[in-house]
Design an enzyme around this catalytic site. Structure first.
Site, short mmCIF file in Angstrom:
data_model
loop_
_atom_site.label_atom_id
_atom_site.label_comp_id
_atom_site.label_asym_id
_atom_site.label_seq_id
_atom_site.Cartn_x
_atom_site.Cartn_y
_atom_site.Cartn_z
N PHE A 59 0.84 -1.15 -0.01
CA PHE A 59 0.07 0.08 -0.02
C PHE A 59 0.75 1.19 -0.17
O PHE A 59 0.26 2.31 0.16
CB PHE A 59 -1.10 -0.06 1.23
N ARG A 87 -4.35 9.50 19.28
CA ARG A 87 -4.97 8.21 18.37
C ARG A 87 -6.32 7.57 18.64
O ARG A 87 -6.78 6.83 18.02
CB ARG A 87 -3.67 7.05 18.74
N THR A 93 -7.54 2.24 12.29
CA THR A 93 -7.25 2.68 10.58
C THR A 93 -7.89 2.85 9.64
O THR A 93 -8.07 3.95 8.94
CB THR A 93 -5.73 1.81 10.37
N ARG A 104 -11.92 9.34 12.63
CA ARG A 104 -12.13 8.37 11.51
C ARG A 104 -13.56 7.80 11.33
O ARG A 104 -14.37 7.65 10.35
CB ARG A 104 -11.06 7.15 11.41
N ASN A 118 -8.39 8.19 5.27
CA ASN A 118 -8.79 8.21 6.76
C ASN A 118 -8.39 9.66 7.64
O ASN A 118 -8.08 9.46 8.92
CB ASN A 118 -8.01 6.79 7.51
N HIS A 121 -3.46 11.62 10.42
CA HIS A 121 -2.17 10.91 11.00
C HIS A 121 -1.85 11.43 12.25
O HIS A 121 -1.75 12.38 12.72
CB HIS A 121 -0.95 11.26 10.09
P1 DAT Z 1 -2.25 4.76 11.58
O1 DAT Z 1 -2.38 5.64 10.32
O2 DAT Z 1 -3.64 4.19 11.73
O3 DAT Z 1 -1.17 4.68 12.25
P2 DAT Z 1 -0.46 2.71 9.82
O4 DAT Z 1 0.90 3.39 10.33
O5 DAT Z 1 -0.12 1.14 9.95
O6 DAT Z 1 -1.94 3.26 10.51
O7 DAT Z 1 -0.49 2.98 8.47
C1 DAT Z 1 -0.20 4.37 7.68
C2 DAT Z 1 -1.39 4.66 6.74
O8 DAT Z 1 -1.27 3.66 5.66
C3 DAT Z 1 -2.82 4.26 7.17
O9 DAT Z 1 -3.20 5.57 7.93
C4 DAT Z 1 -3.49 4.02 6.12
C5 DAT Z 1 -2.47 3.30 5.38
N1 DAT Z 1 -2.66 1.82 5.23
C6 DAT Z 1 -2.32 1.10 6.26
N2 DAT Z 1 -2.57 0.04 6.18
C7 DAT Z 1 -2.92 -0.17 4.98
C8 DAT Z 1 -3.54 -1.22 4.01
N3 DAT Z 1 -3.70 -2.48 4.62
N4 DAT Z 1 -4.15 -0.92 2.82
C9 DAT Z 1 -4.04 0.37 2.45
N5 DAT Z 1 -3.46 1.39 3.16
C10 DAT Z 1 -3.14 0.93 4.28
MG MG Z 2 0.90 4.82 11.82
#
Ligand code: DAT
Ligand code: MG
Length: 139
Positions: A59, A87, A93, A104, A118, A121
């Protein structure tokens, strides 16, 4: 516990949908203090540093394209346990399943695109927060 700082980003979907004020208002209403605020365009280099932990994941590229699709609002908030607190305000997420009452959960959903749009951040640890604040605001 001492006062912490966290990096909050309003992602391009939040800015495009004119939700910046509504989102910042929730964080301020919780009692966290706004320390820095700016609207800017990200660059690929900046995002590569910011999302270093995700480089190479399936992703990652759609995520970067999305983050380059419009202006971002970057903020630093301060307060006791603000990293965890923001958070919690943001919700999990995936916006479709994030709890109602969270940013969100209330404002986001699956728009049928590859990347989850979403809205926000938030840094996930004290180390990430200091690193990310340095990336977006300098030291
Ligand atoms: P968060 O933003 O909740 O800390 P993360 O750090 O795991 O989540 O991921 C960063 C961003 O990447 C997240 O806000 C949205 C995108 N993302 C994460 N996991 C994903 C997935 N499985 N498919 C698509 N986008 C994803
Ligand atoms: Mg993150």
């Amino acid at each position: 516990m001492s006062t912490e700082r966290t990096l909050v980003l309003i992602k391009p979907d939040g800015v495009r949908r004119n939700l910046t004020g509504a989102i910042l208002a929730r964080v301020e209403a919780k009692g966290y203090v706004l320390a820095e605020l700016k609207k800017m365009d990200a660059t690929r280099e900046l995002l590569e540093a910011h999302y270093a932990e995700h480089v190479g994941k399936p992703f990652y590229e759609p995520l970067v394209e999305f983050m380059l699709s419009g202006p971002i609002v970057a903020a630093v908030f301060e307060g006791q346990r603000v990293i965890e607190g923001f958070r919690s305000l943001a919700g999990t997420t995936e916006p479709t399943t994030a709890a109602p009452g969270t940013i969100r959960g209330d404002f986001g959903r699956d728009w049928g695109t590859k990347v989850q749009q979403n809205l926000v951040h938030g840094s996930d640890s004290a180390e990430s927060a200091e690193r990310e604040i340095g990336i977006w605001f300098g030291n």
